[in-house]
Design a protein around this motif. Sequence first.
Motif, short mmCIF file in Angstrom:
data_model
loop_
_atom_site.label_atom_id
_atom_site.label_comp_id
_atom_site.label_asym_id
_atom_site.label_seq_id
_atom_site.Cartn_x
_atom_site.Cartn_y
_atom_site.Cartn_z
N GLY A 95 0.66 -1.38 0.12
CA GLY A 95 -0.16 0.07 0.02
C GLY A 95 0.76 1.33 0.22
O GLY A 95 0.23 2.37 0.19
N PHE A 96 2.16 1.11 -0.30
CA PHE A 96 2.97 2.51 -0.47
C PHE A 96 2.82 3.18 -1.28
O PHE A 96 3.36 4.32 -1.50
CB PHE A 96 4.41 1.95 0.08
N ILE A 97 2.63 2.67 -2.61
CA ILE A 97 2.49 3.21 -3.91
C ILE A 97 1.14 2.82 -4.93
O ILE A 97 0.60 1.81 -4.56
CB ILE A 97 3.66 2.84 -4.91
N THR A 98 0.99 3.66 -5.78
CA THR A 98 -0.05 3.14 -6.69
C THR A 98 0.55 3.34 -8.32
O THR A 98 1.62 4.25 -8.40
CB THR A 98 -1.41 4.07 -6.78
N ARG A 99 -0.01 2.67 -9.11
CA ARG A 99 0.44 2.73 -10.44
C ARG A 99 -0.73 2.93 -11.47
O ARG A 99 -1.99 2.23 -11.29
CB ARG A 99 1.23 1.38 -10.89
N THR A 155 1.25 6.65 -2.10
CA THR A 155 0.22 6.79 -1.33
C THR A 155 0.49 7.63 -0.02
O THR A 155 1.79 7.81 0.54
CB THR A 155 -0.47 5.36 -0.92
N GLU A 156 -0.53 8.03 0.70
CA GLU A 156 -0.16 8.61 1.97
C GLU A 156 0.65 7.74 2.94
O GLU A 156 1.73 8.13 3.69
CB GLU A 156 -1.48 9.09 2.77
N ALA A 211 5.94 6.27 5.22
CA ALA A 211 7.03 5.26 5.50
C ALA A 211 8.24 5.90 4.88
O ALA A 211 9.41 5.84 5.46
CB ALA A 211 6.66 4.24 4.46
N ALA A 212 8.32 6.65 3.90
CA ALA A 212 9.48 7.31 3.37
C ALA A 212 10.01 8.45 4.52
O ALA A 212 11.12 8.48 4.68
CB ALA A 212 9.22 8.18 2.10
N GLU A 213 9.10 9.10 4.96
CA GLU A 213 9.47 10.32 6.13
C GLU A 213 10.32 9.48 7.16
O GLU A 213 10.95 9.96 7.84
CB GLU A 213 8.27 10.88 6.29
N LEU A 214 9.56 8.35 7.67
CA LEU A 214 10.31 7.55 8.62
C LEU A 214 11.66 7.00 8.10
O LEU A 214 12.63 6.91 9.21
CB LEU A 214 9.26 6.18 9.16
#
Length: 154
Positions: free
Chosen positions: A82-86, A101-102, A107-110
């Motif tokens: 659920g980290f990305i959409t295509r 995704t939000e 996750a990227a910020e963490l």
Amino acid sequence: MDNREHPLGLDHSLGFALGVSYRKISALLASRLRPIGLTPEQWSVLARISEKDGQIQKEIAERAGKDKPTTTRILDGLEAKGFITRKIGPSDRRSFEVSLTEQGRNAAELAAPVERDTIREACAGFTAEQYRTMMKWLDAINSNVDRILQPETE
């Protein structure tokens, strides 16, 4: 560098030393990223996506330094989490635009400070100038290898 200047044996092999360092840093980073739900490979792709949302897979692969099949596998994993959409690209129906995704943005910020701290700890004792020099040398090695490989891949 002349071959006569290069001592024999694995203990003096740049490739071997780089491989050992990579595996150790990767294992350390993997243990620290696990609570976020990422592997180091997934983090490298997620980080590139977070720098520029809406890229196509080919661009992500190039920017992450990965081949297309590996990038596809990683994107499949990130999408399953659920980290990305295509979505199908507007100019080429065979390409997909990838967006965070939000949950992926969180996750990227963490993960970003985890990666920075891991590298800082792995490079403890280096001055800023030594670090910049090392990165310059690694960039030169990568450019040399890219130049050598280019005729093989054309």
